[in-house]
Design a protein around this motif. Sequence first.
Motif, short mmCIF file in Angstrom:
data_model
loop_
_atom_site.label_atom_id
_atom_site.label_comp_id
_atom_site.label_asym_id
_atom_site.label_seq_id
_atom_site.Cartn_x
_atom_site.Cartn_y
_atom_site.Cartn_z
N VAL A 1 0.83 -1.21 0.00
CA VAL A 1 0.00 0.00 0.00
C VAL A 1 0.87 1.26 0.00
N ALA A 2 1.92 1.25 0.83
CA ALA A 2 2.80 2.42 0.92
C ALA A 2 3.52 2.67 -0.40
N SER A 3 4.02 1.60 -1.05
CA SER A 3 4.74 1.79 -2.31
C SER A 3 3.82 2.24 -3.43
N GLN A 4 2.55 1.79 -3.42
CA GLN A 4 1.59 2.23 -4.43
C GLN A 4 1.17 3.68 -4.19
N MET A 5 1.13 4.08 -2.92
CA MET A 5 0.65 5.41 -2.58
C MET A 5 1.70 6.49 -2.80
N GLN A 6 2.98 6.15 -2.61
CA GLN A 6 4.04 7.16 -2.59
C GLN A 6 4.11 8.06 -3.83
N PRO A 7 4.12 7.50 -5.05
CA PRO A 7 4.18 8.38 -6.23
C PRO A 7 2.99 9.33 -6.31
N ASN A 8 1.78 8.83 -5.98
CA ASN A 8 0.59 9.68 -6.00
C ASN A 8 0.67 10.76 -4.94
N ALA A 9 1.18 10.39 -3.75
CA ALA A 9 1.33 11.37 -2.68
C ALA A 9 2.30 12.48 -3.09
N ALA A 10 3.40 12.09 -3.73
CA ALA A 10 4.37 13.09 -4.20
C ALA A 10 3.74 14.02 -5.24
N ALA A 11 2.97 13.44 -6.16
CA ALA A 11 2.33 14.25 -7.21
C ALA A 11 1.28 15.19 -6.62
N TYR A 12 0.43 14.68 -5.71
CA TYR A 12 -0.60 15.52 -5.09
C TYR A 12 0.01 16.66 -4.29
N TYR A 13 1.10 16.34 -3.59
CA TYR A 13 1.76 17.38 -2.79
C TYR A 13 2.34 18.47 -3.70
N ALA A 14 2.98 18.05 -4.82
CA ALA A 14 3.55 19.01 -5.76
C ALA A 14 2.47 19.89 -6.39
N GLN A 15 1.26 19.32 -6.57
CA GLN A 15 0.16 20.07 -7.17
C GLN A 15 -0.60 20.90 -6.14
N GLY A 16 -0.30 20.71 -4.86
CA GLY A 16 -1.00 21.43 -3.81
C GLY A 16 -2.38 20.87 -3.50
N ASP A 17 -2.64 19.63 -3.93
CA ASP A 17 -3.94 19.01 -3.69
C ASP A 17 -3.89 18.23 -2.39
N TYR A 18 -3.98 18.94 -1.27
CA TYR A 18 -3.81 18.32 0.03
C TYR A 18 -5.03 17.50 0.45
N LYS A 19 -6.17 17.81 -0.12
CA LYS A 19 -7.38 17.04 0.19
C LYS A 19 -7.23 15.60 -0.31
N LYS A 20 -6.78 15.43 -1.56
CA LYS A 20 -6.57 14.09 -2.11
C LYS A 20 -5.44 13.38 -1.40
N LEU A 21 -4.40 14.13 -1.02
CA LEU A 21 -3.28 13.54 -0.31
C LEU A 21 -3.72 12.94 1.02
N THR A 22 -4.53 13.71 1.77
CA THR A 22 -5.03 13.23 3.06
C THR A 22 -5.94 12.02 2.87
N LYS A 23 -6.74 12.05 1.81
CA LYS A 23 -7.69 10.96 1.55
C LYS A 23 -6.97 9.64 1.29
N ILE A 24 -5.94 9.67 0.42
CA ILE A 24 -5.24 8.41 0.12
C ILE A 24 -4.43 7.93 1.31
N PHE A 25 -3.97 8.86 2.14
CA PHE A 25 -3.22 8.47 3.34
C PHE A 25 -4.12 7.73 4.33
N VAL A 26 -5.31 8.28 4.60
CA VAL A 26 -6.25 7.66 5.54
C VAL A 26 -6.71 6.30 5.01
N ARG A 27 -6.98 6.22 3.70
CA ARG A 27 -7.40 4.96 3.11
C ARG A 27 -6.30 3.91 3.22
N ALA A 28 -5.07 4.33 2.98
CA ALA A 28 -3.93 3.40 3.09
C ALA A 28 -3.79 2.87 4.51
#
Length: 428
Positions: A276-303
């Motif tokens: 789960v962590a390895s699948q989430m990491q690239p998306n987390a990096a992309a969401y953070y770079a885009q400033g989309d913190y809502k999606k970042l928090t969502k995938i973190f809680v789901r993971a």
Amino acid sequence: MGLMWRLVPRDDIGQMIKKLNILSSIFLRGGGAIFALFLQIWIVKNYGGDNYGKYVLFLTVCSLLLIFSKSGVEVNVLKNTAINISNNKNTDGLLISGLVFVLITSVVVVSGVIYFDGLFGFYIADKKFGAINIWACVFFQCGYYVYLGWLRGARKFLKADFLEMLVKNVLLFLVLYLAVFFGWGDNLISFFVVSLLLFLVSVFLSSKVSIGKLDKSEFVMVGSKYFDFLILGVTGFVFFQLDTLILGAYLSDFEVGAYNMVCNFVRLIIFVPMVVASQMQPNAAAYYAQGDYKKLTKIFVRALGVGVSSAVLAYLFLCIYGSNILGMVNEKYSFAVDVIYYLGAAHLVNSIVLITSSVLVVINKSRLAMLAQLVSGGVVFALYLLLIPIYGMVGAAISVFVGLIMVLFLYFASYLNGVRSAFRLPKV
């Protein structure tokens, strides 16, 4: 078939493909983990309990050299590759910069360590030949991890999982099988052959990469926060590998092998959290770079939800059947069943730490993770020295459990004190 794909909305097709990739990755990693576990059992049965213990101690020392040589490079490559792809930029330069960086660090690390006979003197008859051999092992292994980071950053998860979970274990089995067949017992040579073949397969899977002029900015980028990642790596070593070396000073090689076999089984607890962590990491990096913190928090809680629930089920299974499983590996290993309860509980906590840390390092909060693990690592080291001489393997397991609880406590305390972390991000 083409009509069917045209009738399905593109967003749904994308979601279907994404889910298929995740399921394929889980099955691939699951198959690889099972194969790796059976490989360890095969080593015990063919090498014997004492030789297996020596093999474990050798690999533990090699792991320490890898930590100093690749300190965070593969994470930086993964993170920046994911960002470049989301911005439609070329990523080949990041891969080349990562390989050059670990080439330099591996030379420095091995040059500095090789003359300390306490680490490798037992394995080296000729220092000059041994130094070159160990450097080659470390560099090829580092290069392999850089390739893994690049593949995952490019969202080529299946290739990365195929390389890490199947190719690596199959190569290790073939080399060790030949070693047993021909009576070839040099761990250093075996490790060199596996490392070289892994690196060559990595190059083959990335054969379309174009080698251009080294970009200084990318070189600096892949080596950024080297010492922060080094501290994280060393504290991780303290948590999960230093205990093996200290136990080696107090227990027999057979007992060290039994402890490592328990470690192999309890790692099943963190199998799904790691996927789960390895699948989430690239998306987390992309969401953070885009400033989309809502999606970042969502995938973190789901993971966290997926990872922790699976960890609980695996822990209960091992508590019920642990004694029988150890007895099947070696009838004398059953004495180590108590270690499963304590070390398994530690890995339950570790499932949360793993997922949280994987987010922290890609949202530029690696220092928070570093400080929490550094403080906790110091406590674990002190507990090792205090408990291992008295309680042996159980003392080591209790030390790890206490340390991981402390890491979580420090993450939570940082949150309560207003330190921005994976739990507290800037408002959208």
